[in-house]
Design a protein around this motif. Structure first.
Motif, PDB file in Angstrom:
ATOM      1  N   VAL A  57       0.008  -3.476   1.921  1.00  0.00           N
ATOM      2  CA  VAL A  57      -0.063  -4.699   1.138  1.00  0.00           C
ATOM      3  C   VAL A  57       0.709  -5.752   1.921  1.00  0.00           C
ATOM      4  N   SER A  58       0.018  -6.810   2.288  1.00  0.00           N
ATOM      5  CA  SER A  58       0.637  -7.915   3.012  1.00  0.00           C
ATOM      6  C   SER A  58       0.922  -9.051   2.060  1.00  0.00           C
ATOM      7  N   ARG A  59       1.970  -9.767   2.351  1.00  0.00           N
ATOM      8  CA  ARG A  59       2.331 -10.975   1.599  1.00  0.00           C
ATOM      9  C   ARG A  59       2.288 -12.147   2.566  1.00  0.00           C
ATOM     10  N   MET A  60       1.519 -13.172   2.172  1.00  0.00           N
ATOM     11  CA  MET A  60       1.433 -14.403   2.957  1.00  0.00           C
ATOM     12  C   MET A  60       2.090 -15.518   2.149  1.00  0.00           C
ATOM     13  N   ARG A  61       2.936 -16.278   2.820  1.00  0.00           N
ATOM     14  CA  ARG A  61       3.606 -17.404   2.174  1.00  0.00           C
ATOM     15  C   ARG A  61       3.227 -18.678   2.916  1.00  0.00           C
ATOM     16  N   LEU A  62       2.655 -19.635   2.172  1.00  0.00           N
ATOM     17  CA  LEU A  62       2.202 -20.911   2.719  1.00  0.00           C
ATOM     18  C   LEU A  62       3.307 -21.948   2.668  1.00  0.00           C
ATOM     19  N   THR A  63       3.532 -22.616   3.782  1.00  0.00           N
ATOM     20  CA  THR A  63       4.266 -23.872   3.808  1.00  0.00           C
ATOM     21  C   THR A  63       3.188 -24.923   4.006  1.00  0.00           C
ATOM     22  N   PRO A  64       2.817 -25.655   2.948  1.00  0.00           N
ATOM     23  CA  PRO A  64       1.634 -26.524   2.993  1.00  0.00           C
ATOM     24  C   PRO A  64       1.614 -27.458   4.204  1.00  0.00           C
ATOM     25  N   GLY A  65       0.435 -27.476   4.844  1.00  0.00           N
ATOM     26  CA  GLY A  65       0.225 -28.354   5.982  1.00  0.00           C
ATOM     27  C   GLY A  65       0.879 -27.915   7.268  1.00  0.00           C
ATOM     28  N   GLU A  66       1.644 -26.806   7.227  1.00  0.00           N
ATOM     29  CA  GLU A  66       2.409 -26.408   8.413  1.00  0.00           C
ATOM     30  C   GLU A  66       2.166 -24.981   8.886  1.00  0.00           C
ATOM     31  N   ARG A  67       2.267 -24.005   7.968  1.00  0.00           N
ATOM     32  CA  ARG A  67       2.256 -22.618   8.435  1.00  0.00           C
ATOM     33  C   ARG A  67       1.986 -21.631   7.317  1.00  0.00           C
ATOM     34  N   VAL A  68       1.627 -20.422   7.738  1.00  0.00           N
ATOM     35  CA  VAL A  68       1.569 -19.250   6.859  1.00  0.00           C
ATOM     36  C   VAL A  68       2.381 -18.160   7.549  1.00  0.00           C
ATOM     37  N   ASP A  69       3.319 -17.585   6.810  1.00  0.00           N
ATOM     38  CA  ASP A  69       4.110 -16.463   7.309  1.00  0.00           C
ATOM     39  C   ASP A  69       3.655 -15.209   6.582  1.00  0.00           C
ATOM     40  N   VAL A  70       3.521 -14.117   7.336  1.00  0.00           N
ATOM     41  CA  VAL A  70       2.979 -12.864   6.809  1.00  0.00           C
ATOM     42  C   VAL A  70       3.998 -11.750   7.044  1.00  0.00           C
ATOM     43  N   GLU A  71       4.150 -10.887   6.037  1.00  0.00           N
ATOM     44  CA  GLU A  71       5.032  -9.727   6.157  1.00  0.00           C
ATOM     45  C   GLU A  71       4.538  -8.644   5.212  1.00  0.00           C
ATOM     46  N   TYR A  72       5.137  -7.466   5.312  1.00  0.00           N
ATOM     47  CA  TYR A  72       4.846  -6.449   4.320  1.00  0.00           C
ATOM     48  C   TYR A  72       5.308  -6.970   2.957  1.00  0.00           C
ATOM     49  N   PRO A  74       7.008  -6.645  -0.664  1.00  0.00           N
ATOM     50  CA  PRO A  74       8.198  -5.851  -1.008  1.00  0.00           C
ATOM     51  C   PRO A  74       7.852  -4.607  -1.819  1.00  0.00           C
ATOM     52  N   SER A  75       8.861  -3.757  -1.999  1.00  0.00           N
ATOM     53  CA  SER A  75       8.707  -2.541  -2.804  1.00  0.00           C
ATOM     54  C   SER A  75       8.140  -2.912  -4.154  1.00  0.00           C
ATOM     55  N   PRO A  76       7.347  -2.031  -4.712  1.00  0.00           N
ATOM     56  CA  PRO A  76       7.138  -0.625  -4.372  1.00  0.00           C
ATOM     57  C   PRO A  76       6.048  -0.406  -3.314  1.00  0.00           C
ATOM     58  N   HIS A  77       5.481  -1.465  -2.764  1.00  0.00           N
ATOM     59  CA  HIS A  77       4.405  -1.330  -1.784  1.00  0.00           C
ATOM     60  C   HIS A  77       4.929  -0.870  -0.422  1.00  0.00           C
ATOM     61  N   ASN A  78       4.040  -0.280   0.361  1.00  0.00           N
ATOM     62  CA  ASN A  78       4.258  -0.015   1.791  1.00  0.00           C
ATOM     63  C   ASN A  78       5.373   0.974   2.106  1.00  0.00           C
ATOM     64  N   ARG A  79       5.563   1.969   1.260  1.00  0.00           N
ATOM     65  CA  ARG A  79       6.638   2.938   1.518  1.00  0.00           C
ATOM     66  C   ARG A  79       6.485   3.608   2.883  1.00  0.00           C
ATOM     67  N   LEU A  80       5.290   4.125   3.173  1.00  0.00           N
ATOM     68  CA  LEU A  80       5.070   4.812   4.448  1.00  0.00           C
ATOM     69  C   LEU A  80       5.170   3.842   5.625  1.00  0.00           C
ATOM     70  N   SER A  81       4.523   2.716   5.512  1.00  0.00           N
ATOM     71  CA  SER A  81       4.543   1.742   6.609  1.00  0.00           C
ATOM     72  C   SER A  81       5.957   1.288   6.926  1.00  0.00           C
ATOM     73  N   ARG A  82       6.767   1.067   5.900  1.00  0.00           N
ATOM     74  CA  ARG A  82       8.152   0.634   6.120  1.00  0.00           C
ATOM     75  C   ARG A  82       8.982   1.708   6.808  1.00  0.00           C
ATOM     76  N   ARG A  83       8.659   2.975   6.557  1.00  0.00           N
ATOM     77  CA  ARG A  83       9.393   4.062   7.226  1.00  0.00           C
ATOM     78  C   ARG A  83       9.081   4.121   8.713  1.00  0.00           C
ATOM     79  N   LEU A  84       7.852   3.733   9.071  1.00  0.00           N
ATOM     80  CA  LEU A  84       7.407   3.856  10.452  1.00  0.00           C
ATOM     81  C   LEU A  84       7.511   2.572  11.260  1.00  0.00           C
ATOM     82  N   SER A  85       7.514   1.415  10.565  1.00  0.00           N
ATOM     83  CA  SER A  85       7.397   0.173  11.333  1.00  0.00           C
ATOM     84  C   SER A  85       7.951  -1.033  10.586  1.00  0.00           C
TER      85      SER A  85
END
Length: 148
Positions: A57-72, A74-85
């Motif tokens: 599960v990815s989370r994208m956060r928009l700064t309007p007109g400037e950027r989108v930042d993407v990350e995993y 937060p919990s409870p999502h991505n338990r396995l992915s967070r352990r590995l990367s």
């Protein structure tokens, strides 16, 4: 790109549409948007790596007109992915005379036991994959602009 930063960022915030140009986005299970935050669950595909990757599960956060930042997301999502990367990415847009300049970054970190082989593969394959992705986004936006 011959579009405004807002037009490009709107494409990024639509994961189902952006998946048309980004091979790293496999099947998308769901998308949820609330204000400037979009979360989506999908099967990731990393260039050069075999087999199915875990769903994330990815989370994208928009700064309007400037950027989108993407990350995993937060919990409870991505338990396995967070352990590995670890993962962080961004799309930064800057207006230029003929449209928008886009800077795309992707950062992965891996546990040492899996990290070295995966890192070596991604160093060989990720740059050309991202270049193809951005070319595809440009073509998609420009095709949409001319047909609409």
């Amino acid at each position: 790109m011959r579009c405004s930063p807002d037009e490009f960022l709107a494409l990024v915030l639509n994961p189902r549409r952006y998946a048309e140009v980004d091979d790293k986005l496999g099947r998308i299970d769901w998308v949820r948007r609330e204000g400037n935050v979009t979360e989506f669950k999908f099967r990731s595909r990393l260039p050069g790596l075999p087999g199915p990757m875990p769903k994330v599960v990815s989370r994208m956060r928009l700064t309007p007109g400037e950027r989108v930042d993407v990350e995993y997301a937060p919990s409870p999502h991505n338990r396995l992915s967070r352990r590995l990367s670890t993962f962080a990415a961004s799309f930064v847009c800057r207006p230029v005379s003929d449209g928008t300049r886009v800077t795309r970054t992707i950062e992965f970190g891996f546990l040492p036991i899996v990290g070295l082989p995966v890192e070596l593969i991604l160093r060989r394959t990720l740059r050309s994959d991202v270049e193809r992705e951005i070319r595809g986004a440009k073509e998609l936006l420009e095709r949409t602009e001319h047909s609409g």
